[in-house]
Design a protein around this motif. Structure first.
Motif, PDB file in Angstrom:
ATOM      1  N   ASP A   1       0.840  -1.207   0.000  1.00 17.88           N
ATOM      2  CA  ASP A   1       0.000   0.000   0.000  1.00 17.88           C
ATOM      3  C   ASP A   1       0.873   1.254   0.000  1.00 17.88           C
ATOM      4  N   ALA A   2       2.051   1.156  -0.600  1.00 21.48           N
ATOM      5  CA  ALA A   2       3.002   2.275  -0.506  1.00 21.48           C
ATOM      6  C   ALA A   2       2.413   3.576  -1.056  1.00 21.48           C
ATOM      7  N   ASP A   3       1.393   3.464  -1.908  1.00 22.15           N
ATOM      8  CA  ASP A   3       0.774   4.696  -2.427  1.00 22.15           C
ATOM      9  C   ASP A   3      -0.068   5.414  -1.359  1.00 22.15           C
ATOM     10  N   GLN A   4      -0.298   4.754  -0.218  1.00 17.27           N
ATOM     11  CA  GLN A   4      -0.939   5.445   0.931  1.00 17.27           C
ATOM     12  C   GLN A   4       0.033   6.379   1.623  1.00 17.27           C
ATOM     13  N   TYR A   5       1.322   6.192   1.346  1.00 20.04           N
ATOM     14  CA  TYR A   5       2.331   6.964   2.066  1.00 20.04           C
ATOM     15  C   TYR A   5       2.306   8.427   1.660  1.00 20.04           C
ATOM     16  N   SER A   6       2.374   9.285   2.662  1.00 26.36           N
ATOM     17  CA  SER A   6       2.586  10.717   2.460  1.00 26.36           C
ATOM     18  C   SER A   6       3.063  11.240   3.803  1.00 26.36           C
ATOM     19  N   PRO A   7       3.693  12.395   3.835  1.00 25.72           N
ATOM     20  CA  PRO A   7       4.078  12.966   5.134  1.00 25.72           C
ATOM     21  C   PRO A   7       2.862  13.144   6.040  1.00 25.72           C
ATOM     22  N   GLU A   8       1.704  13.462   5.456  1.00 25.93           N
ATOM     23  CA  GLU A   8       0.481  13.629   6.261  1.00 25.93           C
ATOM     24  C   GLU A   8       0.061  12.298   6.894  1.00 25.93           C
ATOM     25  N   ALA A   9       0.186  11.222   6.117  1.00 23.21           N
ATOM     26  CA  ALA A   9      -0.183   9.908   6.667  1.00 23.21           C
ATOM     27  C   ALA A   9       0.726   9.561   7.841  1.00 23.21           C
ATOM     28  N   VAL A  10       2.005   9.885   7.723  1.00 24.55           N
ATOM     29  CA  VAL A  10       2.928   9.586   8.822  1.00 24.55           C
ATOM     30  C   VAL A  10       2.617  10.475  10.035  1.00 24.55           C
ATOM     31  N   SER A  11       2.198  11.724   9.814  1.00 24.29           N
ATOM     32  CA  SER A  11       1.791  12.557  10.970  1.00 24.29           C
ATOM     33  C   SER A  11       0.555  11.990  11.637  1.00 24.29           C
ATOM     34  N   ALA A  12      -0.379  11.475  10.832  1.00 25.71           N
ATOM     35  CA  ALA A  12      -1.582  10.866  11.413  1.00 25.71           C
ATOM     36  C   ALA A  12      -1.181   9.653  12.252  1.00 25.71           C
ATOM     37  N   MET A  13      -0.203   8.884  11.770  1.00 28.04           N
ATOM     38  CA  MET A  13       0.276   7.737  12.539  1.00 28.04           C
ATOM     39  C   MET A  13       0.931   8.197  13.836  1.00 28.04           C
ATOM     40  N   ARG A  14       1.726   9.247  13.750  1.00 28.12           N
ATOM     41  CA  ARG A  14       2.401   9.752  14.951  1.00 28.12           C
ATOM     42  C   ARG A  14       1.377  10.133  16.023  1.00 28.12           C
ATOM     43  N   GLN A  15       0.336  10.853  15.588  1.00 22.86           N
ATOM     44  CA  GLN A  15      -0.705  11.255  16.549  1.00 22.86           C
ATOM     45  C   GLN A  15      -1.378  10.043  17.170  1.00 22.86           C
ATOM     46  N   ALA A  16      -1.651   9.034  16.345  1.00 19.40           N
ATOM     47  CA  ALA A  16      -2.291   7.821  16.856  1.00 19.40           C
ATOM     48  C   ALA A  16      -1.403   7.158  17.916  1.00 19.40           C
ATOM     49  N   PHE A  17      -0.116   7.002  17.595  1.00 17.62           N
ATOM     50  CA  PHE A  17       0.810   6.350  18.540  1.00 17.62           C
ATOM     51  C   PHE A  17       0.912   7.141  19.838  1.00 17.62           C
ATOM     52  N   GLN A  18       0.874   8.475  19.731  1.00 22.21           N
ATOM     53  CA  GLN A  18       1.033   9.295  20.930  1.00 22.21           C
ATOM     54  C   GLN A  18      -0.213   9.291  21.806  1.00 22.21           C
ATOM     55  N   SER A  19      -1.369   8.951  21.217  1.00 25.77           N
ATOM     56  CA  SER A  19      -2.582   9.015  22.043  1.00 25.77           C
ATOM     57  C   SER A  19      -3.146   7.648  22.416  1.00 25.77           C
ATOM     58  N   ASP A  20      -2.641   6.575  21.849  1.00 22.04           N
ATOM     59  CA  ASP A  20      -3.217   5.252  22.122  1.00 22.04           C
ATOM     60  C   ASP A  20      -2.140   4.293  22.619  1.00 22.04           C
ATOM     61  N   PRO A  21      -2.135   4.024  23.922  1.00 24.78           N
ATOM     62  CA  PRO A  21      -1.100   3.126  24.477  1.00 24.78           C
ATOM     63  C   PRO A  21      -1.246   1.678  24.024  1.00 24.78           C
ATOM     64  N   ARG A  22      -2.358   1.333  23.382  1.00 22.80           N
ATOM     65  CA  ARG A  22      -2.475  -0.045  22.881  1.00 22.80           C
ATOM     66  C   ARG A  22      -1.623  -0.254  21.637  1.00 22.80           C
ATOM     67  N   LEU A  23      -1.188   0.807  20.997  1.00 23.42           N
ATOM     68  CA  LEU A  23      -0.317   0.704  19.816  1.00 23.42           C
ATOM     69  C   LEU A  23       1.112   0.447  20.282  1.00 23.42           C
ATOM     70  N   ARG A  24       1.664  -0.734  19.923  1.00 22.80           N
ATOM     71  CA  ARG A  24       2.940  -1.171  20.491  1.00 22.80           C
ATOM     72  C   ARG A  24       4.087  -1.267  19.498  1.00 22.80           C
ATOM     73  N   ALA A  25       3.802  -1.174  18.209  1.00 22.64           N
ATOM     74  CA  ALA A  25       4.873  -1.333  17.227  1.00 22.64           C
ATOM     75  C   ALA A  25       4.450  -0.699  15.911  1.00 22.64           C
ATOM     76  N   VAL A  26       5.462  -0.289  15.142  1.00 19.54           N
ATOM     77  CA  VAL A  26       5.231   0.290  13.820  1.00 19.54           C
ATOM     78  C   VAL A  26       5.388  -0.835  12.803  1.00 19.54           C
ATOM     79  N   GLY A  27       4.270  -1.280  12.245  1.00 25.01           N
ATOM     80  CA  GLY A  27       4.367  -2.385  11.307  1.00 25.01           C
ATOM     81  C   GLY A  27       2.986  -2.840  10.858  1.00 25.01           C
ATOM     82  N   GLU A  28       2.917  -3.607   9.811  1.00 24.13           N
ATOM     83  CA  GLU A  28       4.086  -4.105   9.161  1.00 24.13           C
ATOM     84  C   GLU A  28       4.556  -3.146   8.079  1.00 24.13           C
TER      85      GLU A  28
END
Ligand SMILES: [Zn+2]
Length: 277
Positions: free
Chosen positions: A84-111
């Protein structure tokens, strides 16, 4: 003469203790829409005390995390798959960062990783998405979970260039040979072993698993794919993890309960989960 084929054993019949961990499952996929609750209950009844659900990108996470709101035994992974590499954008990675910072159930970046088998997107784009997410993992202090298909040398090149040698990292769905295993173990990484370890013809994989130290091994279903024998070809699900454990225990010539507990402990330590009894 009729074939007298004995029925496949159900996972509940294996009687495994409640300390197993499935490190990698895709339980938010629609393959489980009809019976997700039953599948989650069967995992618990088959000794699978925790399961890591892998969300394939920030959109899947946003849409589907509610499916596990009342299921504390499920922890989360989130990453943009190379397919799904076409999903990649700097905005998508910022959305991931926010998710990781607010949800302690998220334990790893993958796959995350490289897939030159399907080659669904240009390799340069796959690498760009992979590198950006490795940087995110480093920044967040979380481990990456790596997907690699027909791209061993390039995946290794990127991981070393991004400084991951000696850091906590899980190689998901390991299916390589002894040399590849030793290379990955030499960098201090963990290997997650899937159902194909139970296939009789995978002798190179059997030798790789036999030689790997137990404390570096985790187990996974990668469900709904890659069912272990005798469920090969059927829809896979976390309760069937015990059949992979049986195969790995045979390869390592040890009691399955011991293998089950050890790989479960390894997963809890790796993902920073509360220890199991
Ligand atoms: Zn997967």
């Amino acid at each position: 003469m009729s074939k007298n084929k004995s029925p496949r054993p159900e996972p509940e019949s294996l009687g495994l203790p409640p300390c197993g961990v499935d490190s990698h499952a895709h339980l938010d996929m629609e393959d489980f829409d009809a019976d997700r609750e039953e599948i989650l209950d069967r995992a618990l009844n088959s000794g699978v005390a925790r399961t890591g659900n892998v969300f394939l990108g920030p959109e899947a996470y946003r849409k589907n995390r509610h499916l596990f709101a009342h299921r504390p035994e499920i922890f989360f992974l989130l990453g943009i798959h190379p397919g799904d590499a076409d999903q990649y954008s700097p905005e998508a990675v910022s959305a991931m960062r926010q998710a990781f910072q607010s949800d302690p159930r998220l334990r790893a970046v993958g796959e995350i990783g490289l897939d030159f088998y399907w080659d669904a997107h240009p390799r340069a784009l796959q690498e760009q998405a992979f590198r950006a997410q490795l940087a995110l993992a480093l920044d967040l202090g979380l481990p990456p979970v790596v997907h690699c298909r027909d791209a061993f040398a390039d995946t290794l090149r990127v991981l070393l260039a991004e400084g991951w040698s000696g850091r906590r990292l899980l190689w998901h769905c390991f299916g390589g040979d002894g040399d590849q295993a030793q290379t990955l173990l030499g960098h201090g990484w963990h290997l997650s072993i899937p159902g194909p370890a139970s296939y009789a013809r995978n002798e190179a994989l059997h030798r790789a698993v036999a030689a790997a130290p137990l404390e570096r091994l985790l187990l996974e279903t990668d469900c709904p794919y890659l069912g272990a024998e005798p469920w090969r070809g059927k829809r896979n699900h976390p309760a069937l993890l015990g059949f992979t454990a049986l195969a790995v225990a045979r390869i390592k010539n040890m009691p399955v309960d011991e293998l089950w507990a050890a790989t479960g402990r390894n997963a809890c330590t790796f993902f920073g989960l509360e220890a199991l009894p």
